[in-house]
Design a protein around this motif. Sequence first.
Motif, PDB file in Angstrom:
ATOM      1  N   SER A   4       0.818  -1.214   0.000  1.00 29.16           N
ATOM      2  CA  SER A   4       0.000   0.000   0.000  1.00 29.16           C
ATOM      3  C   SER A   4       0.853   1.266   0.000  1.00 29.16           C
ATOM      4  N   GLY A   5       2.137   1.136   0.335  1.00 32.25           N
ATOM      5  CA  GLY A   5       3.009   2.297   0.409  1.00 32.25           C
ATOM      6  C   GLY A   5       2.768   3.162   1.633  1.00 32.25           C
ATOM      7  N   LYS A   6       2.018   2.643   2.588  1.00 29.48           N
ATOM      8  CA  LYS A   6       1.692   3.414   3.789  1.00 29.48           C
ATOM      9  C   LYS A   6       2.768   3.241   4.850  1.00 29.48           C
ATOM     10  N   ASP A  40      -3.056   7.336   5.182  1.00 30.42           N
ATOM     11  CA  ASP A  40      -1.602   7.343   5.038  1.00 30.42           C
ATOM     12  C   ASP A  40      -0.844   6.340   5.900  1.00 30.42           C
ATOM     13  N   TYR A  41      -1.538   5.686   6.836  1.00 26.14           N
ATOM     14  CA  TYR A  41      -0.844   4.841   7.800  1.00 26.14           C
ATOM     15  C   TYR A  41      -1.566   3.520   8.028  1.00 26.14           C
ATOM     16  N   TYR A  90      -1.244  15.931  17.364  1.00 26.31           N
ATOM     17  CA  TYR A  90      -1.162  14.582  16.812  1.00 26.31           C
ATOM     18  C   TYR A  90      -1.257  14.623  15.281  1.00 26.31           C
ATOM     19  N   LEU A  91      -2.147  15.456  14.757  1.00 23.10           N
ATOM     20  CA  LEU A  91      -2.267  15.587  13.298  1.00 23.10           C
ATOM     21  C   LEU A  91      -0.982  16.154  12.690  1.00 23.10           C
ATOM     22  N   LYS A  92      -0.307  17.056  13.401  1.00 23.56           N
ATOM     23  CA  LYS A  92       0.984  17.586  12.928  1.00 23.56           C
ATOM     24  C   LYS A  92       2.032  16.478  12.885  1.00 23.56           C
ATOM     25  N   ILE A  93       2.025  15.602  13.881  1.00 23.00           N
ATOM     26  CA  ILE A  93       2.942  14.460  13.907  1.00 23.00           C
ATOM     27  C   ILE A  93       2.701  13.599  12.672  1.00 23.00           C
ATOM     28  N   LEU A  94       1.437  13.317  12.374  1.00 30.42           N
ATOM     29  CA  LEU A  94       1.117  12.503  11.205  1.00 30.42           C
ATOM     30  C   LEU A  94       1.594  13.178   9.926  1.00 30.42           C
ATOM     31  N   GLU A  95       1.355  14.489   9.819  1.00 31.30           N
ATOM     32  CA  GLU A  95       1.764  15.251   8.632  1.00 31.30           C
ATOM     33  C   GLU A  95       3.263  15.253   8.426  1.00 31.30           C
TER      34      GLU A  95
END
Length: 98
Positions: A4-6, A40-41, A90-95
């Motif tokens: 999946s490239g995730k 994305d994950y 948390y969203l910034k960490i993901l980004e």
Amino acid sequence: AKSSGKHIIVYATSQTCYFCKKMEKEVLSLDSVQKTMNEDYIFLKVDVDFVSLPFGLKKYFKGMTPTFFILTSAGELLNTYPGSWVKDDYLKILEENL
């Protein structure tokens, strides 16, 4: 993950962890957070009281729950984030790990 490239998120938690429960209720359960993670994950929740951490992460684990490990699709560690986070952080960490 490879097909999946995730990236992979390994979430180290414990049944007795107050901040894990708080973060699950106030951040991880939110639709916007779920949507971003699913796009994305691949998310792996690991209760460290019963299961050992995958990908050789035990050597990076300081015994603090929650801890989030971000790995590439090949299982290489990118970053470690110990502690509980509010939604925006948390969203910034993901980004920043894409």
